[in-house]
Design an enzyme around this catalytic site. Structure first.
Site, short mmCIF file in Angstrom:
data_model
loop_
_atom_site.label_atom_id
_atom_site.label_comp_id
_atom_site.label_asym_id
_atom_site.label_seq_id
_atom_site.Cartn_x
_atom_site.Cartn_y
_atom_site.Cartn_z
N ARG A 138 0.85 -1.20 0.00
CA ARG A 138 0.00 0.00 0.00
C ARG A 138 0.88 1.24 0.00
O ARG A 138 1.85 1.33 0.76
CB ARG A 138 -0.91 0.00 1.23
CG ARG A 138 -1.82 1.22 1.32
CD ARG A 138 -2.69 1.15 2.56
NE ARG A 138 -3.60 0.01 2.48
CZ ARG A 138 -3.98 -0.71 3.54
NH1 ARG A 138 -3.52 -0.42 4.75
NH2 ARG A 138 -4.81 -1.71 3.41
N ARG A 257 -3.82 2.54 16.98
CA ARG A 257 -4.69 2.00 15.93
C ARG A 257 -4.50 2.86 14.68
O ARG A 257 -3.84 3.89 14.72
CB ARG A 257 -6.15 2.04 16.41
CG ARG A 257 -7.13 1.13 15.70
CD ARG A 257 -6.94 -0.34 15.99
NE ARG A 257 -8.14 -1.08 15.64
CZ ARG A 257 -8.50 -1.42 14.40
NH1 ARG A 257 -7.73 -1.08 13.40
NH2 ARG A 257 -9.61 -2.08 14.17
N LYS A 258 -5.11 2.47 13.59
CA LYS A 258 -5.02 3.29 12.37
C LYS A 258 -5.75 4.60 12.56
O LYS A 258 -6.62 4.74 13.44
CB LYS A 258 -5.59 2.53 11.18
CG LYS A 258 -7.10 2.30 11.19
CD LYS A 258 -7.50 1.58 9.92
CE LYS A 258 -9.00 1.32 9.89
NZ LYS A 258 -9.41 0.62 8.65
N GLY A 523 -16.73 -7.41 1.39
CA GLY A 523 -16.72 -8.85 1.61
C GLY A 523 -17.05 -9.28 3.01
O GLY A 523 -17.37 -10.45 3.24
N CYS A 528 -14.69 -2.41 4.36
CA CYS A 528 -13.70 -1.64 3.60
C CYS A 528 -14.34 -1.05 2.34
O CYS A 528 -13.86 -0.04 1.82
CB CYS A 528 -12.51 -2.53 3.23
SG CYS A 528 -11.59 -3.11 4.66
N GLY A 529 -15.39 -1.66 1.86
CA GLY A 529 -16.12 -1.13 0.71
C GLY A 529 -17.15 -0.08 1.06
O GLY A 529 -17.85 0.42 0.18
#
Length: 621
Positions: A138, A257-258, A523, A528-529
């Site tokens: 990424r 965390r992110k 999914g 994430c989508g």
């Protein structure tokens, strides 16, 4: 000393919180390689404070004592970061690669914590369940802007891994992900990125993710703020070492965390500020007319919780120093004070809720004032109430620059082959001065195309009928978004990209809609989508179907369907599924979607018999 530039302010053993983000407390007065913290009720916490290979402090060395104590009692990832700092990957990836190339090491022999966790700090995510030994790499592409040379480089990087595994994805953060990468190839890729002013460092795991900005920055007649400078400045804040000038900033090398930041540049809010930890929303000051940003905090999506951001009642001017200082202050508080045990509660919103919005505001202002940079935070300013309609990004649109247009191009589900990357580069060189922009819808924009060359561009074979890339797609096909899916992601319950592209094409052939319909696929519940922001969201989930041979219900790939998400100024998340347990097979799913399109979005049938058309399209006729 290389440590001077980090503005160390206090000795670790006596400091419980730092008022300055650049404060590796463990490094004051010495440069020893290991530091022990005498915890009040446990054995001493030992960690590396300096990476002797680079002279850089570690990410852990920036944490105050109280944070370290919590990390030592924290979740497995926190303990792994204490055992060996995540920033070690900045050098480890080169050493692993050299040994693999020399035949002294295989990827299977690399420690699992390095393979599956620490290498994420250089943007390498091991896809061990789907492609063992190969990684997703990424990048960081601030504001989603890249160029033809970079596109060709992406193609060169992945081509050797084959058409199936060696692909490039545009993400929902205006970013690039390269697939199939092997450790032994990583150093050449990383060096190539750095030579092209890009990086993969600190793009995954507990890092600040890609900076999302206004895709029409500088080419928009309704632009309120040009976000490019701000996105680049924040990208450098979080991933450029201020002491060495190299990529990889240990100051932010051990977040809990992110962390996502988005800067919107117009009322369209193409950056989706409401689903980011920090969302900067452009707004004029009511009294002075100075352009600035209102601040929203805490928006995020995860398997346990999906939440819109909350208004923070703060406004800052649209100035580089103010934007950087605000983000730095919030990051420092987040880094040192957020949860280190339960990762599901380690996102910013939980910390804001723990404080309360008003008290968190006070803490941020106090932090900013401690930096003594002259940055002033004011109360949130009123936003415009004039009617506004969000504009389209695909297709040809005039720019405010005389004789120039932007051309938005569909990239179905954001998936690109090496060949398509080179085609995009060729188009950019020929028509847009080498520049390419990405959108959070996983599509592309070619800016600054001469009006008298638009027609020629649209006639190029790479945008023709035999190409997946398209400048004038339908309202459904052009607004379909998809996560990675089960092809590469071990968390996904279903394959998404192939289904999303196929279903969108078939819906275009079956129904007519009079406006863009955003259909998002994800999914699994991690979303994430981003299905909750979509008009129609499709999330992988269990389903059952009658087995005609046995007469019993059997488990099949399936989904939940969400309806009614919105983006833009009146953003809204659809948190509850509209329908559950829908089989994924197209002969089951497509009729369900058509019914929703008709009942909720005014779709009408194309002038064909629907039943015959469905049978033909799914291969039953």
């Amino acid at each position: 000393s290389k440590m001077v530039g980090y503005k160390a302010t206090a000795v670790l053993s006596t400091v419980l919180a730092s008022s300055h983000a650049f404060a590796p407390a463990a490094l004051v007065g010495h440069q020893q390689c290991a530091t022990q913290l005498a915890a009040a009720s446990a054995d001493p916490i030992t960690f590396e404070s300096v990476d002797t290979r680079t002279g850089k402090p570690t990410g852990t060395s920036f944490l105050p004592a109280e944070t370290l104590e919590r990390a030592a009692k924290g979740n497995p990832i926190e303990k792994a970061k204490l055992k060996k700092d995540g920033t070690s990957a900045f050098v480890d990836v080169y050493e692993f690669a050299a040994k693999i190339r020399a035949g002294e090491l295989t990827w299977e022999e690399v420690e699992k914590a390095d393979m599956n966790s620490r290498l994420k700090f250089v943007g390498m995510l091991h896809r061990d369940k789907r492609t063992p030994g190969q990684f997703l790499m990424r990048l960081k592409v601030p504001n989603g802007i890249c160029n033809a040379d970079q596109m060709r480089f992406y193609a060169d990087c992945v081509e050797k891994y084959g058409d199936e595994k060696g692909v490039v994805d545009i993400t929902t953060r205006q970013n690039i992900q390269m697939r199939g990468v092997k450790i032994e190839d990583a150093p050449d890729i990383i060096d190539g990125l750095h030579a092209r002013n890009q990086t993969s460092f600190q793009s995954a795991l507990d890092s600040v993710r890609n900076m999302v900005g206004h895709p029409l920055a500088g080419i928009d007649d309704l632009e309120m703020v040009d976000t490019r400078e701000f996105c680049n400045a924040i990208n450098d804040l979080v991933s450029l070492d201020p002491v060495t000038g190299t990529r990889g900033n240990p100051q932010w090398g051990n977040l809990p965390r992110k962390f996502n930041i988005a800067i919107s540049g117009s009322r369209d809010d193409y950056a989706h500020s409401h689903i980011n930890d920090i969302g900067l929303v452009p707004c004029e000051h009511a009294e002075t007319g100075v352009m600035g940003f209102n601040l929203a905090l805490g928006g995020y999506m995860s398997i346990k919780r999906v939440a819109e951001s909350v208004p923070a009642d703060m406004w800052i001017p649209a100035e580089r120093e103010a934007v950087v200082t605000l983000c730095e202050a919030i990051l420092r508080i987040f880094r040192d004070e957020s949860e280190r045990k339960d990762r599901q509660k380690a996102r910013l919103l939980w910390l804001v809720e723990k404080y309360g919005v008003e008290d968190f505001k006070k803490a941020v202002i106090k932090e900013i004032e401690s930096y003594d940079r002259g940055v002033k935070v004011e109360d949130a300013q009123p936003t415009s109430t004039e009617p506004f309609e969000r504009r389209e990004l695909l297709g040809v649109h005039k720019q405010p620059q005389e004789g120039k247009s932007r051309v938005g191009v569909l990239v179905p589900t954001g998936r690109l082959s090496a060949k398509e990357c080179r085609q995009i580069a060729d188009l950019a060189d020929a028509y847009s001065g080498g520049e390419v922009r990405m959108t959070v819808e996983q599509n592309l924009i070619f800016p600054n195309v001469d009006d008298d060359k638009v027609s020629a561009m649209l006639k190029e074979d790479s945008l023709g009928k035999k190409s997946r890339l398209e400048a004038n797609p339908g309202f459904i096909e052009g607004n379909t978004v998809s996560c990675t899916g089960a092809q590469f992601c071990g968390l996904a319950l279903i394959e998404t990209k192939v289904h999303a592209e196929s279903v969108a094409k078939k819906l275009e052939d079956l129904v007519t809609v009079d406006k863009p319909i955003r259909i998002h696929w994800t999914g699994c519940p991690n979303s994430c989508g981003q299905v909750q922001v979509a008009d129609i969201g499709i999330m992988g989930a269990p389903a059952r179907k009658l087995n005609e041979e046995t007469g019993k219900m059997m488990a099949v790939p399936g989904c939940k369907i969400f309806v009614g998400g919105r983006v833009g100024e009146d953003a809204h998340l659809a948190l509850e599924p509209f329908k559950t347990g829908v089989p994924l097979a197209e002969e089951e799913l497509i009729p369900e979607l058509i019914e929703i399109l008709k009942s909720e979005f005014g779709a009408v049938d194309k002038k064909v018999r629907k039943r015959d058309k469905i049978k033909k399209l799914v291969g039953l006729s």
